[in-house]
Enzyme design. Structure first.
Site, PDB file in Angstrom:
ATOM      1  N   LYS A  59       0.845  -1.205   0.000  1.00  0.00           N
ATOM      2  CA  LYS A  59       0.000   0.000   0.000  1.00  0.00           C
ATOM      3  C   LYS A  59       0.875   1.248   0.000  1.00  0.00           C
ATOM      4  CE  LYS A  59      -3.919   1.958   2.620  1.00  0.00           C
ATOM      5  NZ  LYS A  59      -4.823   1.741   3.781  1.00  0.00           N
ATOM      6  N   SER A 134      -9.726   1.550   3.015  1.00  0.00           N
ATOM      7  CA  SER A 134      -8.915   2.376   2.149  1.00  0.00           C
ATOM      8  C   SER A 134      -7.822   1.610   1.400  1.00  0.00           C
ATOM      9  CB  SER A 134      -8.244   3.483   2.970  1.00  0.00           C
ATOM     10  OG  SER A 134      -7.332   2.920   3.900  1.00  0.00           O
ATOM     11  N   SER A 158      -9.719  -0.890   7.226  1.00  0.00           N
ATOM     12  CA  SER A 158      -9.228  -0.713   5.854  1.00  0.00           C
ATOM     13  C   SER A 158      -8.562  -1.914   5.214  1.00  0.00           C
ATOM     14  CB  SER A 158      -8.260   0.463   5.796  1.00  0.00           C
ATOM     15  OG  SER A 158      -8.989   1.644   5.659  1.00  0.00           O
TER      16      SER A 158
HETATM   17  N1  GLN Z   1     -12.946   3.925   6.608  1.00  0.00           N
HETATM   18  C1  GLN Z   1     -12.317   4.330   7.834  1.00  0.00           C
HETATM   19  C2  GLN Z   1     -11.867   5.768   7.718  1.00  0.00           C
HETATM   20  O1  GLN Z   1     -12.125   6.368   6.722  1.00  0.00           O
HETATM   21  C3  GLN Z   1     -11.186   3.436   8.154  1.00  0.00           C
HETATM   22  C4  GLN Z   1     -10.017   3.695   7.308  1.00  0.00           C
HETATM   23  C5  GLN Z   1      -8.825   2.883   7.688  1.00  0.00           C
HETATM   24  O2  GLN Z   1      -8.928   1.836   8.346  1.00  0.00           O
HETATM   25  N2  GLN Z   1      -7.678   3.391   7.321  1.00  0.00           N
HETATM   26  O3  GLN Z   1     -11.288   6.307   8.610  1.00  0.00           O
END
Ligand code: GLN
Length: 464
Positions: A59, A134, A158
């Site tokens: 990532k 994400s 995410s």
């Molecule tokens: N969707 C959550 C956020 O927008 C979690 C994102 C993540 O785990 N990085 O914060």
């Protein structure tokens, strides 16, 4: 043959040439996945180690040498890190070929990958749909067969939610199990490096390689790493003696009945495998989303202060210093990142700190305590759905709050710091459904064993 052996066989067959062949098929073009932001065609990996010659994708919020680290943001476009994240270094030491950096929601803020400054990622199973976020690029790269192992990151789901949306396995380890050194900070008390795998064994192998104490991360835990790659014996009841908790708050009446049905079938398979299934309660679950969306933006507002055009960030020139900061930040960040910074600054400001931030911290402690109590009562692992829906269409969810609800079943594990994972448990209308397992702190091995037993049981008879 155990699942672990099956996985490493598949890994051995999937070499760098196979990765590029798949990459060339799926990445580019108007219908391409857009899963990668950078590649390294020269990566060959090492000759020895558990991942010798195995292509792995990372990532784009993990610092790498030789490729940019942009976090899916304009503000870091072209940024070359002078050092490498510990997790990436450990992959290389294990022989992996780091073939590319994967697309992501900007600064890991999002649940659909639509917040990337470099365009959304498409779900390989249905290109009109999101891969989740994400870490959507890593999930899509595994689901499309480019790699069999990829790194993601987790602050509130995410890795698990995109794993569920793409029909693969995703593990978020215990907070502290994997070094965060070189993981670009979003909300430091919640952030984790996580792993995707095409199978349970491959995800577990990836975790095995990157886990362990690191003196470069003061929050990394000095706890021995047990053997994580599961080996499920031939016995009919491999889970005899295990108690699986079913937290009732994760199965509300409003849950999509088709997802509830997949979960019910999973629980009966777990019983057939010898486990005892027990209803338990985590009463504060309903408070997790509001608590997360106070704590995560608060930490983000502080962590993202460094993108000012001086310390970090593509500088937009101006006559005064103040103007330069303003232009750099308003031009460099996308809407969701700006929303989080504003929200975080608000909840931390004098007068609101006690009303929001301090209370959120108290409720976070309560959520963690409830997990501890359930595990102390003799429950080894919890089972829940990973997400309330299957992969939605690109552009379908436009309301930020509705998007936040995508993480309703996943943010709790980050708030409590416990390990959790998602694995495929069947499909609804051709789209994969993810089931979530959660374990006590440093209980990854048990969680992975349960997942591997399910996977093995379903090998001949895929769950429908
Ligand atoms: N969707 C959550 C956020 O927008 C979690 C994102 C993540 O785990 N990085 O914060």
């Amino acid at each position: 043959m155990s699942r672990a052996e099956v996985s490493s066989d598949a890994l051995r067959r999937h070499d760098v040439a196979a990765a590029w062949a798949a990459y060339d098929r799926v990445q580019a073009g108007p219908d391409g996945l857009n899963a990668f932001l950078a590649t390294d065609r020269s990566a060959t990996g090492g000759e020895v180690g558990p991942l010798a010659g195995v292509p792995v994708a990372v990532k784009d919020n993990l610092a790498t040498l030789g490729m940019p680290t942009t976090c899916g943001s304009r503000v870091l476009a072209g940024y070359m890190s002078p050092f490498e994240a510990t997790a990436v270094r450990k992959l290389r030491e294990a022989g992996a070929a780091i073939i590319g950096k994967t697309n992501m929601d900007e600064f890991a803020m999002g649940s659909s990958n639509e917040n990337s400054a470099f365009g959304p990622v498409r779900n390989p199973l249905d290109r009109e749909r999101v891969p989740g976020g994400s870490s959507g690029g890593s999930a899509a790269a595994v689901a499309a067969g480019v790699v069999r192992v990829a790194l993601g990151s987790e602050t509130g789901g995410s890795v698990r939610q995109p794993a569920a949306f793409c029909g693969i396995v995703g593990i978020k380890p215990t907070y502290g199990r994997v070094s965060r050194y070189g993981l670009v900070a979003y909300a430091s008390s919640l952030d984790n490096v996580g792993v995707f795998g095409a199978t349970v064994g491959e995800a577990a192998l990836g975790l095995q390689v990157i886990a362990g104490h690191d003196r470069f991360d003061s929050t990394s835990a000095n706890v021995p790493v047990p053997a994580l790659v599961p080996s499920v014996g031939p016995g009919k009841q491999p889970l005899a003696g295990l108690v699986i908790g079913r937290p009732i708050e994760y199965f509300p009446d409003s849950l999509d009945p088709r997802i509830a049905d997949r979960c019910a079938r999973t629980l009966s398979t777990l019983q057939e495998l010898g486990a005892e299934v027990r209803d338990v309660s985590l009463p504060s679950t309903g408070l997790a989303i509001p608590v997360y969306y106070i704590i995560a933006p608060a930490e983000a507002s502080s962590n993202l202060a460094r993108y000012d055009g001086v310390r970090y960030g593509v500088r937009v020139a101006a006559d005064t210093l103040g103007e330069m900061y303003e232009r750099t930040r308003s031009g460099g960040f996308g809407d969701e990142v700006i929303r989080r910074i504003l929200l975080g600054t608000y909840v931390l400001s004098a007068g609101y700190y006690d009303a929001y931030y301090r209370r959120a911290q108290a409720v976070r402690a309560l959520i963690a305590q409830e997990f501890a109590q359930v595990f102390a009562s003799g429950v080894h692992v919890l089972f829940t759905p990973t997400a309330p829906t299957t992969a939605f269409k690109l552009g379908e969810v436009s309301d930020p709050y509705e998007m936040y609800l995508s993480d309703i079943f996943t943010v709790t594990a980050n708030l409590a710091g416990v390990p959790a994972m998602s694995l495929p448990i069947g499909s609804v209308d051709g789209l994969p459904v993810g089931g979530q397992l959660m374990a006590p702190h440093f209980g990854e091995a048990t969680m992975v064993t349960v997942a591997a037993a399910l996977e093995t049981a379903w090998q001949s008879e895929a769950p429908q």
